[in-house]
Design a protein around this motif. Structure first.
Motif, PDB file in Angstrom:
ATOM      1  N   VAL A  11      19.576 -46.385 -42.038  1.00 56.04           N
ATOM      2  CA  VAL A  11      20.353 -46.431 -40.799  1.00 56.04           C
ATOM      3  C   VAL A  11      19.885 -45.287 -39.912  1.00 56.04           C
ATOM      4  N   VAL A  12      19.603 -45.592 -38.663  1.00 54.28           N
ATOM      5  CA  VAL A  12      19.146 -44.580 -37.709  1.00 54.28           C
ATOM      6  C   VAL A  12      20.335 -43.695 -37.333  1.00 54.28           C
ATOM      7  N   ARG A  13      20.166 -42.379 -37.502  1.00 56.85           N
ATOM      8  CA  ARG A  13      21.231 -41.428 -37.190  1.00 56.85           C
ATOM      9  C   ARG A  13      20.945 -40.577 -35.957  1.00 56.85           C
ATOM     10  N   LEU A  14      19.664 -40.436 -35.600  1.00 54.28           N
ATOM     11  CA  LEU A  14      19.285 -39.617 -34.458  1.00 54.28           C
ATOM     12  C   LEU A  14      17.964 -40.139 -33.907  1.00 54.28           C
ATOM     13  N   VAL A  15      17.860 -40.194 -32.584  1.00 55.98           N
ATOM     14  CA  VAL A  15      16.618 -40.608 -31.935  1.00 55.98           C
ATOM     15  C   VAL A  15      16.238 -39.517 -30.943  1.00 55.98           C
ATOM     16  N   ASP A  16      14.960 -39.122 -30.966  1.00 56.64           N
ATOM     17  CA  ASP A  16      14.438 -38.159 -30.006  1.00 56.64           C
ATOM     18  C   ASP A  16      12.996 -38.542 -29.689  1.00 56.64           C
ATOM     19  N   PRO A  17      12.346 -37.851 -28.761  1.00 60.25           N
ATOM     20  CA  PRO A  17      10.981 -38.234 -28.392  1.00 60.25           C
ATOM     21  C   PRO A  17       9.978 -38.170 -29.554  1.00 60.25           C
ATOM     22  N   ALA A  18      10.259 -37.363 -30.569  1.00 67.12           N
ATOM     23  CA  ALA A  18       9.339 -37.221 -31.699  1.00 67.12           C
ATOM     24  C   ALA A  18       9.484 -38.334 -32.727  1.00 67.12           C
ATOM     25  N   GLY A  19      10.533 -39.135 -32.650  1.00 70.40           N
ATOM     26  CA  GLY A  19      10.747 -40.200 -33.627  1.00 70.40           C
ATOM     27  C   GLY A  19      12.227 -40.437 -33.850  1.00 70.40           C
ATOM     28  N   ALA A  20      12.594 -40.601 -35.111  1.00 69.54           N
ATOM     29  CA  ALA A  20      13.989 -40.851 -35.451  1.00 69.54           C
ATOM     30  C   ALA A  20      14.307 -40.194 -36.784  1.00 69.54           C
ATOM     31  N   VAL A  21      15.585 -39.910 -36.973  1.00 69.96           N
ATOM     32  CA  VAL A  21      16.068 -39.440 -38.267  1.00 69.96           C
ATOM     33  C   VAL A  21      16.867 -40.589 -38.856  1.00 69.96           C
ATOM     34  N   VAL A  22      16.481 -41.006 -40.063  1.00 69.34           N
ATOM     35  CA  VAL A  22      17.165 -42.117 -40.720  1.00 69.34           C
ATOM     36  C   VAL A  22      17.871 -41.614 -41.963  1.00 69.34           C
ATOM     37  N   GLU A  23      18.933 -42.306 -42.304  1.00 67.45           N
ATOM     38  CA  GLU A  23      19.716 -41.974 -43.497  1.00 67.45           C
ATOM     39  C   GLU A  23      19.536 -43.088 -44.519  1.00 67.45           C
ATOM     40  N   ILE A  24      19.146 -42.694 -45.718  1.00 69.83           N
ATOM     41  CA  ILE A  24      18.899 -43.657 -46.783  1.00 69.83           C
ATOM     42  C   ILE A  24      19.919 -43.411 -47.881  1.00 69.83           C
ATOM     43  N   ALA A  25      20.656 -44.457 -48.245  1.00 67.53           N
ATOM     44  CA  ALA A  25      21.710 -44.306 -49.238  1.00 67.53           C
ATOM     45  C   ALA A  25      21.165 -44.253 -50.657  1.00 67.53           C
ATOM     46  N   GLN A  26      20.096 -44.978 -50.938  1.00 65.14           N
ATOM     47  CA  GLN A  26      19.554 -45.007 -52.296  1.00 65.14           C
ATOM     48  C   GLN A  26      18.299 -44.164 -52.376  1.00 65.14           C
ATOM     49  N   GLY A  27      17.982 -43.666 -53.575  1.00 63.55           N
ATOM     50  CA  GLY A  27      16.775 -42.886 -53.769  1.00 63.55           C
ATOM     51  C   GLY A  27      15.657 -43.752 -54.302  1.00 63.55           C
ATOM     52  N   GLY A  28      14.452 -43.222 -54.321  1.00 59.79           N
ATOM     53  CA  GLY A  28      13.312 -43.946 -54.861  1.00 59.79           C
ATOM     54  C   GLY A  28      12.855 -45.051 -53.929  1.00 59.79           C
ATOM     55  N   GLU A  63      17.522 -47.723 -32.119  1.00 62.25           N
ATOM     56  CA  GLU A  63      18.562 -46.881 -31.538  1.00 62.25           C
ATOM     57  C   GLU A  63      19.528 -46.419 -32.621  1.00 62.25           C
ATOM     58  N   VAL A  64      20.297 -45.383 -32.296  1.00 64.60           N
ATOM     59  CA  VAL A  64      21.273 -44.827 -33.235  1.00 64.60           C
ATOM     60  C   VAL A  64      22.222 -45.925 -33.696  1.00 64.60           C
ATOM     61  N   GLY A  65      22.430 -46.014 -34.997  1.00 67.42           N
ATOM     62  CA  GLY A  65      23.304 -47.025 -35.580  1.00 67.42           C
ATOM     63  C   GLY A  65      22.589 -48.267 -36.068  1.00 67.42           C
ATOM     64  N   ASP A  66      21.339 -48.483 -35.658  1.00 67.47           N
ATOM     65  CA  ASP A  66      20.583 -49.648 -36.114  1.00 67.47           C
ATOM     66  C   ASP A  66      20.266 -49.526 -37.600  1.00 67.47           C
ATOM     67  N   THR A  67      20.372 -50.642 -38.315  1.00 70.95           N
ATOM     68  CA  THR A  67      19.866 -50.709 -39.679  1.00 70.95           C
ATOM     69  C   THR A  67      18.417 -51.168 -39.571  1.00 70.95           C
ATOM     70  N   VAL A  68      17.516 -50.430 -40.207  1.00 68.34           N
ATOM     71  CA  VAL A  68      16.085 -50.681 -40.041  1.00 68.34           C
ATOM     72  C   VAL A  68      15.385 -50.724 -41.394  1.00 68.34           C
ATOM     73  N   SER A  69      14.177 -51.273 -41.380  1.00 67.31           N
ATOM     74  CA  SER A  69      13.290 -51.228 -42.533  1.00 67.31           C
ATOM     75  C   SER A  69      12.258 -50.133 -42.271  1.00 67.31           C
ATOM     76  N   ILE A 140       9.300 -46.852 -38.937  1.00 63.55           N
ATOM     77  CA  ILE A 140      10.205 -48.002 -38.839  1.00 63.55           C
ATOM     78  C   ILE A 140       9.367 -49.224 -38.487  1.00 63.55           C
ATOM     79  N   ILE A 141       9.532 -50.295 -39.285  1.00 62.70           N
ATOM     80  CA  ILE A 141       8.759 -51.502 -39.017  1.00 62.70           C
ATOM     81  C   ILE A 141       9.584 -52.609 -38.376  1.00 62.70           C
ATOM     82  N   SER A 142      10.910 -52.586 -38.571  1.00 61.19           N
ATOM     83  CA  SER A 142      11.730 -53.631 -37.951  1.00 61.19           C
ATOM     84  C   SER A 142      13.205 -53.262 -38.031  1.00 61.19           C
ATOM     85  N   ARG A 143      13.960 -53.917 -37.158  1.00 61.17           N
ATOM     86  CA  ARG A 143      15.417 -53.830 -37.242  1.00 61.17           C
ATOM     87  C   ARG A 143      15.879 -54.897 -38.233  1.00 61.17           C
ATOM     88  N   VAL A 144      16.959 -54.619 -38.932  1.00 62.04           N
ATOM     89  CA  VAL A 144      17.532 -55.604 -39.849  1.00 62.04           C
ATOM     90  C   VAL A 144      18.721 -56.231 -39.140  1.00 62.04           C
TER      91      VAL A 144
END
Length: 153
Positions: A11-28, A63-69, A140-144
């Motif tokens: 899930v995208v948590r932050l977007v800036d000109p350098a890219g995005a910060v995503v949050e991943i719930a599972q590891g590995g 964008e912030v809040g999008d679920t992405v791959s 990021i390759i796509s929105r889910v």
């Protein structure tokens, strides 16, 4: 496995000109349930409880809040594992061998400590350096879509 990479949902948590910060719930890599999976998810849960955040390239304009791959190329995973696991082991063994030649058992102990600390410092420094090939960075390759997300859960 050279051409094979990993794709994980985030899930995208932050977007800036350098890219995005995503949050991943599972590891590995997310393949723990598949045949031949390493079970690394269980190890990450031991050391990291809760979701983790990573900086990734955002060429699709998520964008912030999008679920992405998010995709990571296979070579990147191997290089990261070598840096995180292989380099400290080599530092430990190399330091112990050199220390033993210079000062016997006490030298081996001191050498192994110096070697492993030096290897961890080098690994930390290298992990902060930008990767030369932009295609090898996580991206990021796509929105889910909502209906795809419900089918997975």
């Amino acid at each position: 496995m050279d051409g094979e990479g990993s794709v994980i949902r985030a899930v995208v948590r932050l977007v800036d000109p350098a890219g995005a910060v995503v949050e991943i719930a599972q590891g590995g890599c997310g393949r723990c349930h598949e045949k031949g999976g390493c079970g690394g998810h269980h190890l990450t849960q031991t050391f990291c409880s809760g979701p983790r955040r990573y900086r990734v390239d955002n060429a699709i304009g998520a964008e912030v809040g999008d679920t992405v791959s998010v995709a990571v190329t296979a070579g990147t995973l191997r290089r990261g594992a070598n840096l995180a696991y292989g380099l400290p082991v080599l530092g430990l063994i190399g330091g112990a061998v050199l220390g033993a030649q210079l000062g016997g058992d006490p030298g081996a102990i001191a050498g192994s400590l110096v070697g492993v600390v030096g290897a961890f410092a080098l690994a930390a420094r290298r992990s902060r350096q930008p990767v030369g090939d932009p295609g090898s960075r996580p991206h990021i390759i796509s929105r889910v879509r909502d209906d795809e997300e419900k089918n997975v859960q």
